[in-house]
Scaffold this active site. Sequence first.
Site, PDB file in Angstrom:
ATOM      1  N   GLU A  98       0.874  -1.177   0.000  1.00  0.00           N
ATOM      2  CA  GLU A  98       0.000   0.000   0.000  1.00  0.00           C
ATOM      3  C   GLU A  98       0.903   1.216   0.000  1.00  0.00           C
ATOM      4  O   GLU A  98       1.443   1.600   1.037  1.00  0.00           O
ATOM      5  CB  GLU A  98      -0.923  -0.019   1.221  1.00  0.00           C
ATOM      6  CG  GLU A  98      -1.849  -1.230   1.269  1.00  0.00           C
ATOM      7  CD  GLU A  98      -2.738  -1.365   0.049  1.00  0.00           C
ATOM      8  OE1 GLU A  98      -2.928  -0.366  -0.670  1.00  0.00           O
ATOM      9  OE2 GLU A  98      -3.238  -2.466  -0.205  1.00  0.00           O
ATOM     10  N   CYS A 121      -1.646   9.311   2.540  1.00  0.00           N
ATOM     11  CA  CYS A 121      -1.268   8.766   1.237  1.00  0.00           C
ATOM     12  C   CYS A 121      -2.319   9.056   0.175  1.00  0.00           C
ATOM     13  O   CYS A 121      -2.011   9.071  -1.019  1.00  0.00           O
ATOM     14  CB  CYS A 121      -1.020   7.259   1.339  1.00  0.00           C
ATOM     15  SG  CYS A 121      -2.443   6.312   1.944  1.00  0.00           S
TER      16      CYS A 121
END
Length: 480
Positions: free
Chosen positions: A221, A255
């Site tokens: 991720e 993110c």
Amino acid sequence: MSNDIQGEAERMQAVLTAQKASFTAAMPEALGVRRDRIDRAIALLVDNAEEFARAVSEDFGHRSREQTLMTDIMPSVSALKHAKKHMASWARGEKRKPTFPLGLLGAKAEVMFQPKGVVGVVAPWNFPIGMVFVPMAGILAAGNRAMIKPSEFTENVSTLMARLVPDYFEENEMAVFTGDADIGIAFSKLAFDHLIFTGATSVGRHIMRSAADNLVPVTLELGGKSPTFIGRSANKGLVGQRVALGKMMNAGQICLAPDYLLVPDDQEAEVINSVTKSAAALYPSLLANDDYTSVVNTRNYDRLQSYLADAREKGAEVIEVNPAKEDFASANGHKMPLHIVRNPTDDMKLMQEEIFGPILPVKRYGHIDEAIDYVNAHDRPLGLYYFGQDKSEEERVLTRTLSGGVTVNDVLFHNAMEELPFGGIGPSGMGHYHGIDGFRTFSHARAVYRQPKLDVAGLAGFKPPYGKATAKTLAKELKK
């Protein structure tokens, strides 16, 4: 390798060996055992939520209690509860159809979902609790054990987690290892049954190389530059409110934060004005505002300042959104106001690297295809956002681009949906978790075929000596 690192590497290997042995001895892992582990994980978070919030704030220099409860503790508890509610149905085998005509002859086929074993979790500093316990929902629901390496940049959280986990879990169920990057490297080299890493793309490459030596499957991720398309039909007031909230949450250290805006050239001023007004409404002041998060450390603060200096030097206009006209230069800390950057170019650092902070470049376009072409000329992002009421334009943006996920008329929210897979594509990551997708990521899909008593191979002509039955089968199957 120093003696301390060598010793910790040996301890990690010993725990991994013990967890694998315990896992094998307990097979099959009962659903009741899995539920109990999920309950204990929830209790760990709820019982210690306030202590976790204090630790996060200490690590960041300041982050509000409410921010940590909303973005770390609450999503973790929600994910664990969702998994507990649905895991019995997720764990059921799936019946599949045998190749015709074997089903008519009594053959059966199914897929069994079995836990993989021991999952390694390498977590980042920006959401140091959530990025452990949100994926933990799928890990525990699938019936796995877990070993955790939290970030060294949030040392107080990591130390607290290492102290608390043994109060709720046996070491052969879940274990935490703290330390610097060298410990992280040693951790990533262990022969886990699966490894999930959340963090920077550059580090993800190293993680994948380390895992490859033991053929460990990985979920990465990562991040990237998540673009935000502002269509001409967009409600600009709504754009300003939602972009400002998403960009300034956690001071942009997310993110999935909107990394840059793509706006129609004749609407740039209106969009910038809306974002500026909305930011001021959310945070009328910043330095003494408990709701506004600090940049995590000096290294990241200096990195962000270098982006701004580089942009100014190369001709960009930088707009500081500082409603109370506060003196940040004299402040003793790392809080940083939102900076909107006009006329960014690709030779600027802030357009080459994930920003991960309160800086928002604004690029203009004439036709939506120009914006689409720009996004497609760069790495696939983790998130992509579209604001607008034009359904044909929305479809054009969504079908002609690729990203990990999409939110329409807002930012970040696709990540909050437990029934949607969360993950990246290409440089923004690989693999998914959340809900059933997380359960299946951390499960082995095992094919099971049951052959009937009939001599299927003989009837089909698959047995030597080959003859008429063989020719008949080949003639039937090898047709256009």
